[in-house]
Write an enzyme that holds these catalytic residues in place. Structure first.
Site, PDB file in Angstrom:
ATOM      1  N   LEU A 129       0.835  -1.202   0.000  1.00  0.00           N
ATOM      2  CA  LEU A 129       0.000   0.000   0.000  1.00  0.00           C
ATOM      3  C   LEU A 129       0.871   1.254   0.000  1.00  0.00           C
ATOM      4  O   LEU A 129       0.523   2.266  -0.607  1.00  0.00           O
ATOM      5  CB  LEU A 129      -0.901  -0.007   1.240  1.00  0.00           C
ATOM      6  CG  LEU A 129      -1.872   1.152   1.421  1.00  0.00           C
ATOM      7  CD1 LEU A 129      -2.941   1.123   0.333  1.00  0.00           C
ATOM      8  CD2 LEU A 129      -2.528   1.094   2.801  1.00  0.00           C
ATOM      9  N   ALA A 130       2.007   1.187   0.695  1.00  0.00           N
ATOM     10  CA  ALA A 130       2.950   2.311   0.758  1.00  0.00           C
ATOM     11  C   ALA A 130       4.329   1.763   1.070  1.00  0.00           C
ATOM     12  O   ALA A 130       4.468   0.699   1.670  1.00  0.00           O
ATOM     13  CB  ALA A 130       2.520   3.312   1.834  1.00  0.00           C
ATOM     14  N   SER A 133      11.505   4.441   3.547  1.00  0.00           N
ATOM     15  CA  SER A 133      12.905   4.024   3.665  1.00  0.00           C
ATOM     16  C   SER A 133      13.118   2.956   4.729  1.00  0.00           C
ATOM     17  O   SER A 133      13.993   2.111   4.596  1.00  0.00           O
ATOM     18  CB  SER A 133      13.773   5.240   3.988  1.00  0.00           C
ATOM     19  OG  SER A 133      13.306   5.876   5.156  1.00  0.00           O
ATOM     20  N   ALA A 135      10.371   1.024   6.291  1.00  0.00           N
ATOM     21  CA  ALA A 135       9.392  -0.067   6.279  1.00  0.00           C
ATOM     22  C   ALA A 135       8.441   0.102   5.104  1.00  0.00           C
ATOM     23  O   ALA A 135       8.438   1.137   4.426  1.00  0.00           O
ATOM     24  CB  ALA A 135       8.610  -0.067   7.597  1.00  0.00           C
ATOM     25  N   VAL A 137       4.164  -1.163   3.875  1.00  0.00           N
ATOM     26  CA  VAL A 137       2.872  -1.547   4.434  1.00  0.00           C
ATOM     27  C   VAL A 137       2.084  -2.364   3.420  1.00  0.00           C
ATOM     28  O   VAL A 137       2.007  -2.002   2.238  1.00  0.00           O
ATOM     29  CB  VAL A 137       2.075  -0.284   4.842  1.00  0.00           C
ATOM     30  CG1 VAL A 137       0.669  -0.641   5.270  1.00  0.00           C
ATOM     31  CG2 VAL A 137       2.804   0.465   5.943  1.00  0.00           C
ATOM     32  N   LYS A 152       2.687  -3.628   8.800  1.00  0.00           N
ATOM     33  CA  LYS A 152       3.894  -2.833   8.554  1.00  0.00           C
ATOM     34  C   LYS A 152       5.106  -3.700   8.859  1.00  0.00           C
ATOM     35  O   LYS A 152       5.192  -4.298   9.940  1.00  0.00           O
ATOM     36  CB  LYS A 152       3.881  -1.588   9.451  1.00  0.00           C
ATOM     37  CG  LYS A 152       5.034  -0.625   9.212  1.00  0.00           C
ATOM     38  CD  LYS A 152       4.840   0.634  10.061  1.00  0.00           C
ATOM     39  CE  LYS A 152       5.912   1.679   9.763  1.00  0.00           C
ATOM     40  NZ  LYS A 152       5.683   2.930  10.532  1.00  0.00           N
ATOM     41  N   ASP A 287       5.439  13.683  15.070  1.00  0.00           N
ATOM     42  CA  ASP A 287       5.739  13.568  13.634  1.00  0.00           C
ATOM     43  C   ASP A 287       4.467  13.838  12.829  1.00  0.00           C
ATOM     44  O   ASP A 287       4.075  13.051  11.972  1.00  0.00           O
ATOM     45  CB  ASP A 287       6.286  12.167  13.343  1.00  0.00           C
ATOM     46  CG  ASP A 287       7.054  12.108  12.029  1.00  0.00           C
ATOM     47  OD1 ASP A 287       7.428  13.175  11.503  1.00  0.00           O
ATOM     48  OD2 ASP A 287       7.275  10.996  11.519  1.00  0.00           O
TER      49      ASP A 287
END
EC number: 2.7.-.-
Length: 544
Positions: A129-130, A133, A135, A137, A152, A287
């Site tokens: 899905l994404a 750098s 990890a 998913v 993840k 974050d």
């Protein structure tokens, strides 16, 4: 250094020179080592002289790979160290890299979970899905509940790369600090050490899982913030499983407006969420960049933020919160002397700081801010100005405040993108005033008594015995003190006697020497014997 490390070091130096990053220091400040390096590698020229220095730095870090990209992202938040023309381009760095093979990701998850994924999950999607750098998913469904989840997983090859690059970073920081005294102000060794800790923390998904669980608990049943559920039974150091969410990315202004979102309320809730985390929970998501924040598409008239990726969090103790709240209130009341005193009282600047000079420096920097309407004043830049001024007075770097400042800048920037007329002060002031009321005054005293009441109720039955024991100990201590005092007096008397006898003996010996010169030998001998006798008595008195 190993051949692999030398090869990587050459690659880093090559990229730096090809992007002209030696321009970060003017020629007159270049130390011998960088100047020698530039001359010896004469074939490596600046390939992008037309680009601004900040853009060149961003492109160089992007070319060096994920570890350096994240390093640049961290540097973009250190506006106490770098001017805007350097920090602003670094904020545009995107942590996006090519995904690794889905079959390899599946194998990594199965090894971490101790069995085939099909045991617990269905509809596992090999296409990520994404991908970032550290990890990437993948999506799936829990077999037991049919709940959509995301898995993840840490990249299998990332740890050796990170360790190697961090080792080089440490060496380069040490060389820079030694070879270029002018660069020590940037604290290269401390910056790399801070980055190393942050990066290694992100490699342990147990931390992120624990942070997400804590943040979700803090906002249970909240209309303002939703944190996806984490499934701890399927989470460990390299894998984390959490609820899949559907939302509109907070930076998608067009999509939010098309959904009928109340933009003013959404912006105000972002500020509310931040100050609730800081002043109520002392635990905040650190974050909050647009990639980690979504908006629930349901009930757009009553919008809810969705927070993802809790790998980096900040905490504040009660003293930090108190000084922070008082600093903000004093600043907006233009009480600069109070701001200066708070910095000293908190220990952020040395106790011997000249308050008058410090107040004057703060006034010079901050007074022009009030030329703007309150709704246009940036909280983040207020903090930045205060910290930069305080740093001139030897303020130590406060990691928790750096995280707070970074997060506040994110939240403030997002809020004003959503609703440009956002009055951050008007939204935040009630939180600050309520918190101060709860910390100082009668209400604070009552709350403190309530908090301690169970402890005192538990200890109350023991109080008579404790009081009796204390009285006994006090009586015994008084007796012991009397004995010590009597012994001390006796010792002083003996010392006085010894000094007297020693003085008499010395006098007799001197007289004996005088009599010898006048031919009174027998009298001289008798006097000498008497003097020695008195000395012996004085020595004996001292020994007792």
């Amino acid at each position: 250094m190993t051949p692999t490390e030398l090869k990587r070091l050459y690659r880093i130096i090559k990229v730096q020179l090809e992007y002209g990053l030696d321009d970060l220091l003017p020629d007159h400040q270049l130390a011998k080592a960088p100047r020698w390096m530039r001359k010896s590698l004469f074939w490596l020229k600046n390939q992008h002289p037309e680009k601004p220095l900040g853009d060149r730095l961003r492109l160089a870090l992007q070319e060096l790979g994920p570890v350096w990209i994240k390093f640049g992202q961290m540097l973009s938040t250190r506006r106490d160290l770098f001017p805007p023309h350097i920090a602003d381009p670094l904020a545009l760095l995107q942590d996006q890299v090519s995904p690794f093979d889905g079959a390899l990701a599946k194998a990594q998850m199965e090894q971490a979970l101790g069995g085939p994924l099909e045991t617990w999950f269905s509809d596992f999607d090999l296409v990520p899905l994404a991908s970032a750098s550290i990890a990437q998913v993948h999506t799936a469904k829990l077999k037991t509940t049919n709940q959509e989840v995301v898995l993840k997983v840490i990249r299998p090859d990332i740890r050796p790369i990170i360790d190697a690059d961090l080792k080089l970073m440490r060496r380069m920081a040490s060389i820079v600090a030694k070879a270029m005294p002018e660069a020590r102000r940037l604290k290269p060794i401390e910056v790399v050490r801070e980055y190393e800790k942050t990066l290694l923390d992100e490699l342990d998904l147990r931390r992120e899982a624990a942070n997400a669980i804590q943040l979700r608990r803090n906002f249970t049943d909240s209309e303002e913030l939703y944190v996806p559920e984490v499934y701890p039974d399927f989470s460990n150091e390299t894998v984390m499983v959490s609820e899949r969410i559907y939302g509109i990315q907070v930076s998608d202004i067009t999509g939010l407006k098309a959904n009928g979102t109340n933009m003013k309320l959404l912006a105000e809730r972002g500020v509310s969420v931040f100050f609730t985390q800081v002043f109520r929970d002392s635990f905040f998501h650190a974050d909050m960049h647009p990639g980690n924040v979504f908006v629930n598409p349901e009930h757009p008239e009553n919008p809810q933020w969705i927070g993802l990726d809790c790998g980096i969090v900040g905490t504040l103790n009660s003293e930090d919160k108190r000084y922070l709240a008082e600093n903000f209130l004093a600043f907006f009341n233009r009480d600069y002397r109070r701001v200066a005193e708070l910095h000293v009282d908190s220990g952020w600047v040395p106790a011997d700081t000249n308050i008058d000079e410090f107040e004057f420096a703060i006034r010079i920097v901050c007074e022009p801010i009030f030329a703007k309407p309150l709704c246009e004043i940036s909280f983040g830049h207020v903090l930045l100005n205060l910290f930069n001024t305080a740093r001139r007075f030897n303020m130590e770097v406060q990691p928790q405040l750096v995280l707070l400042q970074k997060t506040l800048l994110y939240v403030e920037g997002l809020g004003r993108q959503l609703y440009p007329q956002l009055d951050l002060w008007e939204t935040a002031k009630p939180f600050l005033e309520e918190w101060m009321m709860n910390q100082v005054g009668p209400k604070a005293l009552i709350n403190a008594i309530k908090d301690r009441a169970p402890y005192w109720a538990e200890k109350l039955p023991e109080l008579p015995e404790l009081l009796y024991d204390s009285l006994k100990q006090g009586k015994a201590m008084n007796q012991r003190m009397d004995q010590l005092y009597q012994g001390y007096r006796a010792s002083k008397r003996q010392q006085a006697t010894g000094k007297f006898l020693f003085g008499v003996g010395a006098t007799l010996v001197v007289c004996s020497a005088i009599l010898v010169d006048h031919t009174y030998e027998q009298l001289s001998l008798a006097t000498a014997i008497a003097g020695v006798t008195f000395w012996l008595f004085s020595w004996r008195a001292y020994r007792r």
